[in-house]
Design a protein around this motif. Structure first.
Motif, mmCIF file in Angstrom:
data_model
loop_
_atom_site.group_PDB
_atom_site.id
_atom_site.type_symbol
_atom_site.label_atom_id
_atom_site.label_comp_id
_atom_site.label_asym_id
_atom_site.label_seq_id
_atom_site.Cartn_x
_atom_site.Cartn_y
_atom_site.Cartn_z
ATOM 1 N N HIS A 354 0.675 -1.308 -0.056
ATOM 2 C CA HIS A 354 -0.089 -0.119 -0.205
ATOM 3 C C HIS A 354 0.973 1.349 0.033
ATOM 4 O O HIS A 354 0.845 2.279 -0.623
ATOM 5 C CB HIS A 354 -0.910 -0.009 1.246
ATOM 6 N N LEU A 355 1.832 1.194 0.843
ATOM 7 C CA LEU A 355 2.793 2.500 1.022
ATOM 8 C C LEU A 355 3.649 2.627 -0.543
ATOM 9 O O LEU A 355 3.430 3.779 -0.813
ATOM 10 C CB LEU A 355 3.839 2.300 2.033
ATOM 11 N N ALA A 356 3.572 1.683 -1.465
ATOM 12 C CA ALA A 356 4.314 1.851 -2.689
ATOM 13 C C ALA A 356 3.421 2.725 -3.705
ATOM 14 O O ALA A 356 3.747 3.393 -4.466
ATOM 15 C CB ALA A 356 4.686 0.656 -3.143
ATOM 16 N N ARG A 357 2.079 2.431 -3.385
ATOM 17 C CA ARG A 357 1.306 3.248 -3.997
ATOM 18 C C ARG A 357 0.771 4.677 -3.398
ATOM 19 O O ARG A 357 -0.001 5.514 -4.174
ATOM 20 C CB ARG A 357 -0.227 2.511 -4.077
ATOM 21 N N ALA A 358 1.139 4.903 -2.335
ATOM 22 C CA ALA A 358 0.853 6.086 -1.660
ATOM 23 C C ALA A 358 1.853 7.363 -1.957
ATOM 24 O O ALA A 358 2.912 7.021 -2.482
ATOM 25 C CB ALA A 358 0.840 6.018 -0.096
ATOM 26 N N PRO A 359 1.268 8.696 -2.069
ATOM 27 C CA PRO A 359 2.222 9.661 -2.496
ATOM 28 C C PRO A 359 3.267 9.862 -1.470
ATOM 29 O O PRO A 359 4.355 10.498 -1.840
ATOM 30 C CB PRO A 359 1.229 10.883 -2.642
ATOM 31 N N ALA A 360 2.926 9.401 -0.083
ATOM 32 C CA ALA A 360 3.923 9.836 0.782
ATOM 33 C C ALA A 360 3.701 8.670 1.853
ATOM 34 O O ALA A 360 2.561 8.362 2.019
ATOM 35 C CB ALA A 360 3.959 11.178 1.511
ATOM 36 N N PHE A 361 4.786 7.914 2.259
ATOM 37 C CA PHE A 361 4.648 6.878 3.235
ATOM 38 C C PHE A 361 3.857 7.342 4.555
ATOM 39 O O PHE A 361 3.256 6.407 4.935
ATOM 40 C CB PHE A 361 5.872 6.187 3.437
ATOM 41 N N GLN A 362 4.126 8.525 4.958
ATOM 42 C CA GLN A 362 3.351 8.859 6.271
ATOM 43 C C GLN A 362 1.886 8.865 5.981
ATOM 44 O O GLN A 362 1.264 8.391 6.965
ATOM 45 C CB GLN A 362 4.226 10.516 6.531
ATOM 46 N N ALA A 363 1.338 9.471 5.048
ATOM 47 C CA ALA A 363 0.056 9.358 4.912
ATOM 48 C C ALA A 363 -0.403 7.970 4.588
ATOM 49 O O ALA A 363 -1.483 7.506 5.009
ATOM 50 C CB ALA A 363 -0.240 10.346 3.656
ATOM 51 N N GLY A 364 0.624 7.134 4.025
ATOM 52 C CA GLY A 364 -0.076 5.852 3.650
ATOM 53 C C GLY A 364 0.038 4.877 5.037
ATOM 54 O O GLY A 364 -1.013 4.262 5.085
ATOM 55 N N LEU A 365 0.809 5.204 6.010
ATOM 56 C CA LEU A 365 0.712 4.668 7.224
ATOM 57 C C LEU A 365 -0.700 4.879 7.808
ATOM 58 O O LEU A 365 -1.238 4.002 8.493
ATOM 59 C CB LEU A 365 1.785 5.057 8.178
ATOM 60 N N VAL A 366 -1.030 6.218 7.827
ATOM 61 C CA VAL A 366 -2.242 6.786 8.597
ATOM 62 C C VAL A 366 -3.370 5.915 7.909
ATOM 63 O O VAL A 366 -4.564 5.564 8.412
ATOM 64 C CB VAL A 366 -2.474 8.231 8.668
ATOM 65 N N ASP A 367 -3.302 5.731 6.728
ATOM 66 C CA ASP A 367 -4.375 5.240 5.780
ATOM 67 C C ASP A 367 -4.585 3.801 6.140
ATOM 68 O O ASP A 367 -5.740 3.400 5.905
ATOM 69 C CB ASP A 367 -4.323 5.425 4.183
ATOM 70 N N CYS A 368 -3.542 3.096 6.382
ATOM 71 C CA CYS A 368 -3.658 1.795 6.712
ATOM 72 C C CYS A 368 -3.251 1.520 8.090
ATOM 73 O O CYS A 368 -2.448 0.512 8.515
ATOM 74 C CB CYS A 368 -2.489 0.939 5.987
ATOM 75 N N ALA A 369 -4.007 2.358 9.194
ATOM 76 C CA ALA A 369 -3.780 2.210 10.643
ATOM 77 C C ALA A 369 -3.888 0.859 11.185
ATOM 78 O O ALA A 369 -3.137 0.349 11.939
ATOM 79 C CB ALA A 369 -4.731 3.314 11.266
ATOM 80 N N PRO A 370 -4.814 0.214 10.959
ATOM 81 C CA PRO A 370 -5.015 -1.175 11.333
ATOM 82 C C PRO A 370 -3.770 -2.012 11.157
ATOM 83 O O PRO A 370 -3.306 -2.798 12.005
ATOM 84 C CB PRO A 370 -6.158 -1.850 10.645
ATOM 85 N N GLN A 371 -3.365 -2.083 10.049
ATOM 86 C CA GLN A 371 -2.256 -2.943 9.471
ATOM 87 C C GLN A 371 -0.951 -2.412 10.335
ATOM 88 O O GLN A 371 -0.013 -3.191 10.820
ATOM 89 C CB GLN A 371 -1.949 -2.986 8.007
ATOM 90 N N TRP A 372 -0.820 -0.924 10.302
ATOM 91 C CA TRP A 372 0.348 -0.397 11.279
ATOM 92 C C TRP A 372 0.551 -0.856 12.570
ATOM 93 O O TRP A 372 1.430 -1.328 12.973
ATOM 94 C CB TRP A 372 0.204 1.257 10.875
#
Length: 768
Positions: A354-372
């Motif tokens: 998912h982070l590879a598709r996100a514009p920034a890994f920080q925002a990608g982490l928040v978008d995938c909070a359960p997995q994080w």
């Protein structure tokens, strides 16, 4: 030295909420002295056997316990005249076996031998100081049990194959060891990360009280005693009231030092430990170490209310059981860790994808909070980059996270930091213990305080100790150290501690850090490549703009010139024709001015700055003088404040300030009277300059367009200009590393402010 792992004796189940007020504090020097007690070289042995030390080359007896002659019932000579053969009889099987053993690769052996018709267990080992043999008389009462040892071990192995949990294995081995040894109580004692021990399994006949689930402090088994348990996995004390038998001579003749008895089964123990046993009502004990991957995992502790001796064969069987249990526990724990590791790896793979598709890994982490959060089974998480915090779940306040990141940066964490008690490492952590007693932090920058955090809240736990851990040792009136007398159950509420992190969770965090670092590096390379491409494109555009601007100047000048010549040659032109001709001249002049401005704008990025100290007051005076040439500007009411000096390119800075002042004069000429205020202010790192007017102002909703090329907020019919002046000004200020801001309101004037360096910052700047 207290080296016992034995849980305490007392009134079972009674809770003691606080230590006795009569318990004196133990001076630190006495505790240090206890920790340094030479337990490996006690100089004596327990009396249920004898020890003999031989010279390896010729097996001459050089040192022995004082009871060797009594145990073997024969004279002993320590004058260098007696060999092993002389001691046990010429042609003895023992002499031959020892010779063959020394010629081989084995480091020790255990056999039975006949000496003058009596049977002895003989244990041997090779050490740097010589060959050590231990003699223990065979106990006829054990003969029947010895015959069934193999069957007992096979039965346990068969049963243990069906035990799936560590708790079941420990309960099974406790029962097996008690059946094998006949001790009143057998417990399995496990160490935690702080070396406190908890009884996790127990089997007893009721003679001694139960201590299942009780915890005992790390001070009961100091570090050097734990290390000895790790190296020598078995220790028997048949009676806690024995008098130690000294070695003769006291120092080993091989090197003049005390004999190292680390691996001697008969080694005498500390008097403090014997007192500890007597205080708790234990007359005999047997300890079997559980060592996993070279680390002391726990102990199998056997206790008896009366003196009890078990011979070497049963002890060897117990040692074998301890090794088997260690392997089985390790196998169960590894299997559980592997399963957990695979589960967490699956989560990591999904999250990284998912982070590879996100514009920034920080925002990608928040978008995938359960997995994080699931990556380390945490309740909260946060990421800190460039002083910005993004968090999810139950996380501390932003300021606390930033403070924690700054503290970790000072510790130079390279791979991973983890703790289950943050307050113990970082006192401010006590304020956030409710959400962050447990912390994992992985750095993602070597320069900045940038981290990914996972948090666990404190788990308030009531621990039942086997005696007050604060009173594990006492001092008598003579200043001598003693073990505690009371082992009554003592309850303690433990706070500011979280559930400990499992190895699989720490590995998951470390692996994820690697993925993030690679991700950041990849994005950095992409940005660097994009920046390089943009710089190349900018240079091409600048060259193109320069070329176009330069080539257009001559045609526009020709148009204006020919139009003027035509007007002079034809004075009788009609009024309409004259109007058209004037329009051509004005348009050509305007186009020419636009081309000049574009040329100047393109040239700005191609020249280096010539930095020096600038007298801004002098610059403003020159600008006023040049503007006063225009009759309309002479009506302006000027207010010139303090103007500190700055550091920059004088020509370009003058151009930037001229553009701002000229705009202020232009857009305020409709005011009555027009007012312009210019002032400066020296700050910590730079100098601020402001140009204020009382003109037409502008709508702040369109402030973003002010500094763009060809963008205008007013009609050209009302205010002349090319729309490049402010863009040029911003580029100049940017080249100097400063900032340019604008504030205004429609009909209420405008304020333009910019900053310049107050001192030299490293020489000339190249292309922006």
């Amino acid at each position: 030295m207290v080296t016992s792992h034995n849980p305490g004796q007392g009134e079972n189940g009674r809770a003691v909420d606080s230590p006795s007020p009569s318990v004196p504090l133990v001076p630190q020097e006495l505790l240090d002295q206890c920790a340094r007690e030479p337990i490996r070289i006690p100089g004596g042995i327990q009396p249920h056997g004898a020890v003999a030390v031989f010279r390896p080359a010729d097996l001459v007896l050089v040192q022995a316990s004082a009871n060797l002659g009594a145990i073997l019932d024969r004279p002993v000579a320590l004058d260098g005249s007696q060999t092993l053969g002389d001691l046990v009889g010429p042609g003895s099987a023992l002499e031959g076996d020892v010779g063959r053993w020394l010629a081989g690769a084995e480091t020790g052996f255990l056999e039975q031998y006949q000496i003058d018709g009596r049977t002895f267990h003989v244990t041997g080992q090779q050490v740097a100081q010589g060959v050590i043999l231990e003699f223990e008389a065979f106990d006829e009462a054990e003969r029947a049990r010895n015959a069934s040892l193999n069957q007992l071990l096979r039965n346990f192995l068969d049963r243990s194959d069906g035990l799936t949990t560590v708790a079941d294995i420990c309960a099974g081995v406790a029962a097996e060891v008690r059946a094998l040894t006949g001790f009143n109580r057998v417990m399995v004692y496990r160490f935690d990360e702080d070396w406190n021990g908890t009884v996790i399994a127990e089997n007893g006949d009721g003679t001694l009280p139960s201590y299942l689930d009780l915890r005992f402090p790390a001070s009961d088994i100091p570090a050097q005693a734990r290390e000895l348990y790790r190296l020598n996995r078995l220790r028997l004390i048949p009676t806690a009231t024995y008098a130690p038998i000294p070695l003769v001579p006291a120092l080993c003749p091989a090197d003049g030092a005390p004999l190292d008895m680390s691996f001697v089964a008969l080694r005498s123990v500390s008097p403090v430990h014997l007192e500890y046993m007597r205080n708790m009502g234990t007359a005999a004990s047997l300890s079997i170490s559980i060592v996993i991957d070279g680390r002391l995992w726990g102990l199998i502790s056997c206790h008896h209310a009366q003196p009890r001796y078990i011979g070497p064969p049963i002890r060897a069987a117990c040692d074998f059981l301890g090794r088997i249990v260690a392997q089985q526990i390790a196998a169960r724990e590894r299997a559980a860790e592997i399963d957990e590791r695979l589960r967490l790896k699956s989560i990591e793979t999904e999250l990284v994808a998912h982070l590879a598709r996100a514009p920034a890994f920080q925002a990608g982490l928040v978008d995938c909070a359960p997995q994080w959060l699931a990556l380390t089974n945490s309740a909260g998480a946060a990421v800190v980059t460039d002083g910005i915090v993004l968090s999810t779940g139950k996380a501390p306040p932003i300021q606390s996270i930033l403070a924690l990141a700054d503290w970790l940066r000072t510790r130079n964490i390279e791979q991973l930091y983890s703790t289950s008690s943050l307050a113990a490492d970082w006192p401010p952590g006590a304020e956030i213990a409710d959400v962050a007693s447990g912390v994992i932090a992985v750095p993602i920058s070597r320069i900045h305080a940038s981290f990914i955090f996972w948090f666990r809240p404190e788990v308030v736990e009531t621990v039942r100790w086997g005696g007050d851990p604060r009173a594990s040792k006492t001092v008598d009136v003579a200043g001598r150290l003693h073990p505690r007398l009371s082992f009554e159950a003592w309850k303690q509420e433990v706070r500011q501690r979280a559930q400990p992190w499992r190895p699989a969770e720490l590995l998951s965090a470390a692996d994820f850090r690697g993925a993030i670092v690679n991700f950041v590096l990849q994005r950095a390379e992409e940005r660097a490549q994009l920046t390089e491409e943009l710089q190349r494109s900018n240079k091409e555009l600048e060259a193109f703009s320069y070329s176009i601007s330069h080539d257009l100047r001559a045609p526009f000048r020709h148009i204006a010139g020919y139009a003027e010549l035509l007007g002079e040659e034809e004075p009788a032109l009609k009024a309409l024709s004259r109007h058209y001709l004037d329009g051509i001249i004005a348009a050509a002049l305007s186009a020419g001015q636009l081309v000049d401005d574009l040329l100047h704008f393109s040239q700005l990025g191609r020249t280096s700055l010539k930095m020096t100290r600038i007298d801004m007051a002098k610059v403003v005076t020159e600008i006023r003088r040049s503007l006063d040439i225009d009759e309309r500007q002479r009506q302006v009411e000027w207010s010139i404040g303090a103007l500190p000096t700055a550091w920059g390119d004088p020509t370009l800075v003058r151009q930037a300030l001229f553009n701002l002042v000229e705009n202020a004069a232009k857009y305020s000429r409709g005011a009555n009277p027009p007012r312009i205020k210019i002032w400066g202010q020296e700050r910590a790192a730079d100098v601020l300059y402001c140009v204020e007017d009382n003109g037409v102002g502008f709508d702040m909703n369109y402030a973003g367009k002010l500094f763009q090329v060809f963008q205008r907020l007013h009609r050209q019919e009302d205010f002349e200009g090319t729309g490049i002046g402010l863009a040029l000004t911003k580029r100049i200020i940017d080249r100097h590393g400063g900032t340019l801001e604008a504030k205004g309101a429609v009909g209420q004037g405008a304020t333009f402010s910019f900053t310049l360096p107050k001192r030299q910052t490293g020489g000339n700047r190249g292309i922006a």
